[in-house]
Design a protein around this motif. Sequence first.
Motif, short mmCIF file in Angstrom:
data_model
loop_
_atom_site.label_atom_id
_atom_site.label_comp_id
_atom_site.label_asym_id
_atom_site.label_seq_id
_atom_site.Cartn_x
_atom_site.Cartn_y
_atom_site.Cartn_z
N LYS A 40 0.76 -1.19 0.01
CA LYS A 40 0.04 -0.05 0.01
C LYS A 40 0.84 1.14 0.04
N LEU A 61 -4.48 8.54 -4.07
CA LEU A 61 -3.66 7.34 -4.34
C LEU A 61 -3.10 6.99 -2.99
N ARG A 64 -3.73 3.00 -1.55
CA ARG A 64 -3.96 2.08 -2.63
C ARG A 64 -2.95 1.25 -2.73
N ASN A 65 -3.05 0.11 -3.57
CA ASN A 65 -2.09 -0.94 -3.70
C ASN A 65 -1.29 -0.76 -4.87
N ASP A 70 -4.50 -0.46 -11.07
CA ASP A 70 -5.72 -0.61 -10.90
C ASP A 70 -6.49 0.20 -11.78
N LYS A 72 -9.77 0.84 -11.90
CA LYS A 72 -10.78 1.47 -11.38
C LYS A 72 -10.25 2.84 -11.07
N LEU A 73 -9.13 2.84 -10.35
CA LEU A 73 -8.45 4.26 -9.98
C LEU A 73 -8.16 4.93 -11.24
N GLU A 76 -11.49 6.61 -12.08
CA GLU A 76 -11.50 7.66 -11.04
C GLU A 76 -10.77 9.02 -11.22
N TYR A 93 1.59 6.91 -12.51
CA TYR A 93 1.12 5.76 -11.57
C TYR A 93 1.35 4.41 -12.23
#
Length: 108
Positions: A40, A61, A64-65, A70, A72-73, A76, A93
Amino acid sequence: MYMENTVYVVGNAKTNEDNAITIRFNSFYIGFVVDLSTDKIIDLNSSSTLRTTDEFIRSLLIGRNLRIFDDKLKEEVIKRYHGSSQKAIIVAYRDGVKKYNEVKRKYF
């Protein structure tokens, strides 16, 4: 300040030539501090020019892992961040995920 079970990786991306970030830093960077036991993100900072931008990126962020990208991120960020560095955030990212996995494979 950071425990021994953390690592620091930097993801980077290009921004538009007329972007203030490009003028000031030449690229966009996100520095991630990651807990190796959970993968994380526990802290980060970016090369944004506005404090609010950096704080907003942090709110998206942190927690988050960083082991997996991700989608979904990504969605977003697209939905919520409407600045000229939107794509650069996603690319930095993704680059951070890549570099974090390289570090984990090599050293841990």
